[in-house]
Design a protein around this motif. Structure first.
Motif, short mmCIF file in Angstrom:
data_model
loop_
_atom_site.label_atom_id
_atom_site.label_comp_id
_atom_site.label_asym_id
_atom_site.label_seq_id
_atom_site.Cartn_x
_atom_site.Cartn_y
_atom_site.Cartn_z
N THR A 5 79.32 -65.14 -46.22
CA THR A 5 80.39 -64.22 -46.56
C THR A 5 81.69 -64.73 -45.81
O THR A 5 81.76 -65.46 -44.86
CB THR A 5 79.96 -62.84 -45.74
N ALA A 6 82.54 -63.87 -46.47
CA ALA A 6 84.11 -64.17 -45.96
C ALA A 6 84.60 -62.89 -46.41
O ALA A 6 84.30 -62.34 -47.11
CB ALA A 6 84.87 -65.45 -46.66
N ALA A 7 85.85 -62.55 -45.41
CA ALA A 7 86.58 -61.32 -45.54
C ALA A 7 88.07 -61.72 -45.35
O ALA A 7 88.38 -62.72 -44.66
CB ALA A 7 86.02 -60.37 -44.58
N CYS A 8 88.86 -60.80 -46.14
CA CYS A 8 90.16 -61.03 -45.99
C CYS A 8 90.87 -59.40 -46.19
O CYS A 8 90.17 -58.79 -46.88
CB CYS A 8 90.80 -62.15 -46.81
N THR A 9 92.09 -59.26 -45.81
CA THR A 9 92.86 -58.28 -46.06
C THR A 9 93.74 -58.59 -47.01
O THR A 9 94.49 -59.61 -46.96
CB THR A 9 93.41 -57.57 -44.80
N ALA A 21 94.58 -65.36 -59.03
CA ALA A 21 95.12 -66.57 -59.48
C ALA A 21 94.62 -67.95 -58.72
O ALA A 21 94.19 -68.85 -59.30
CB ALA A 21 96.65 -66.62 -59.38
N GLN A 22 94.46 -67.82 -57.62
CA GLN A 22 93.92 -69.02 -56.76
C GLN A 22 92.34 -69.13 -57.25
O GLN A 22 91.78 -70.30 -57.30
CB GLN A 22 93.97 -68.96 -55.26
N LEU A 142 83.86 -61.36 -49.62
CA LEU A 142 83.36 -62.18 -50.67
C LEU A 142 81.90 -62.84 -50.08
O LEU A 142 81.86 -62.90 -48.92
CB LEU A 142 84.05 -63.78 -50.65
N ARG A 143 80.86 -62.82 -51.08
CA ARG A 143 79.55 -63.16 -50.63
C ARG A 143 78.85 -64.09 -51.90
O ARG A 143 79.06 -63.97 -53.03
CB ARG A 143 78.45 -61.84 -50.68
N TRP A 144 78.37 -65.02 -51.06
CA TRP A 144 77.64 -66.18 -52.04
C TRP A 144 76.63 -66.69 -51.59
O TRP A 144 76.47 -66.83 -50.43
CB TRP A 144 78.82 -67.39 -52.62
N SER A 145 75.71 -67.38 -52.30
CA SER A 145 74.54 -68.09 -51.87
C SER A 145 74.56 -69.73 -52.41
O SER A 145 73.92 -70.73 -51.72
CB SER A 145 73.25 -67.66 -51.87
N ASP A 146 75.15 -69.66 -53.65
CA ASP A 146 75.24 -70.87 -54.31
C ASP A 146 76.32 -71.95 -53.43
O ASP A 146 77.54 -71.70 -53.33
CB ASP A 146 75.79 -70.89 -55.73
N PRO A 147 76.01 -73.08 -53.12
CA PRO A 147 76.95 -74.10 -52.42
C PRO A 147 78.06 -74.39 -53.32
O PRO A 147 78.91 -74.70 -52.61
CB PRO A 147 75.94 -75.05 -52.08
N GLN A 150 81.59 -72.89 -51.78
CA GLN A 150 81.99 -73.25 -50.46
C GLN A 150 83.34 -73.87 -50.49
O GLN A 150 84.01 -73.67 -49.74
CB GLN A 150 80.70 -74.13 -49.80
N PRO A 151 83.60 -74.87 -51.29
CA PRO A 151 84.87 -75.48 -51.42
C PRO A 151 85.90 -74.58 -51.73
O PRO A 151 87.10 -74.63 -51.07
CB PRO A 151 84.67 -76.78 -52.48
N LEU A 152 85.72 -73.77 -52.66
CA LEU A 152 86.67 -72.60 -53.04
C LEU A 152 87.02 -71.67 -51.65
O LEU A 152 88.05 -71.42 -51.47
CB LEU A 152 86.26 -71.95 -54.16
N MET A 153 85.86 -71.41 -51.16
CA MET A 153 85.92 -70.60 -49.89
C MET A 153 86.96 -71.31 -48.92
O MET A 153 87.63 -70.61 -48.36
CB MET A 153 84.67 -70.18 -49.31
N GLU A 154 86.66 -72.64 -48.53
CA GLU A 154 87.52 -73.33 -47.78
C GLU A 154 89.02 -73.41 -47.99
O GLU A 154 89.86 -73.23 -47.05
CB GLU A 154 86.84 -74.58 -47.50
N ARG A 155 89.25 -73.48 -49.31
CA ARG A 155 90.58 -73.38 -49.72
C ARG A 155 91.30 -72.15 -49.35
O ARG A 155 92.38 -72.00 -49.11
CB ARG A 155 90.78 -73.97 -51.43
N ILE A 156 90.63 -71.16 -49.92
CA ILE A 156 91.28 -69.66 -49.62
C ILE A 156 91.47 -69.52 -48.22
O ILE A 156 92.52 -68.89 -47.99
CB ILE A 156 90.27 -68.51 -50.21
N ARG A 157 90.70 -69.90 -47.35
CA ARG A 157 90.78 -69.74 -45.97
C ARG A 157 91.76 -70.40 -45.23
O ARG A 157 92.46 -70.38 -44.21
CB ARG A 157 89.61 -69.95 -45.17
N ALA A 158 92.19 -71.49 -45.84
CA ALA A 158 93.28 -72.50 -45.40
C ALA A 158 94.67 -71.72 -45.39
O ALA A 158 94.92 -71.07 -46.19
CB ALA A 158 93.15 -73.80 -46.10
#
Length: 158
Positions: A5-9, A21-22, A142-147, A150-158
């Motif tokens: 999971t990841a979270a944002c406001t 768009a991202q 955001l919640r996911w189990s498929d690896p 992961q790269p998209l989540m890392e870009r979003i967090r950056a």
């Protein structure tokens, strides 16, 4: 499979549009986003901006509340935007061809709880929650189990 999971406001509708768009830029046929949240949480706003960001020439993107499905040909491939709020049985989903679209198209699904056991295991779940203190603010999980996510989540967090 491990669930992540990841979270944002999202402080404004513009923040929501930028995030859509991202995420859109990373989508390929076979990808599925499940958009969850109460009426008015911003599911359609998110989907509209995601779809428009994929179009060569942005056009109006209507809500599929009454049509159930709107399809778009975008450079990345076919995209299905579905709103399952009015769906009452799994048979209706089969008739729409949605399960086949999960394999061949980019799919955005509002009200994914209606999918029940047809929910794709590889989907990215996005849950939008209203902020009771700020009309335009949303909290996104955001919640996911498929690896593959992961790269998209890392870009979003950056």
């Amino acid at each position: 499979m491990t669930t992540h999971t990841a979270a944002c406001t999202l402080n404004s509708p513009d923040d929501t549009a930028r995030l859509a768009a991202q995420i859109a830029g990373a989508l390929r046929p076979g990808d599925c986003l499940l958009l969850e949240g109460v009426i008015g949480a911003g599911k359609t706003h998110f989907a509209r901006h995601l779809i428009q960001s994929l179009m060569e020439v942005p056009e109006d993107v209507p809500s599929p509340t009454f049509t159930l499905v709107q399809t778009y040909d975008v450079p990345a491939g076919e995209l299905w935007h579905t709103d399952l709020y009015r769906v009452s049985s799994l048979d209706e989903l089969e008739e729409l061809g949605l399960t086949e679209a999960f394999d061949s198209a980019i799919c955005l699904v509002e009200w994914p709880d209606r999918l029940a056991e047809l929910t794709p295991a590889h989907a990215l779940h996005l849950t939008l929650v209203l902020d009771p203190e700020h009309e335009d603010r949303r909290h996104l999980t955001l919640r996911w189990s498929d690896p593959k996510w992961q790269p998209l989540m890392e870009r979003i967090r950056a």
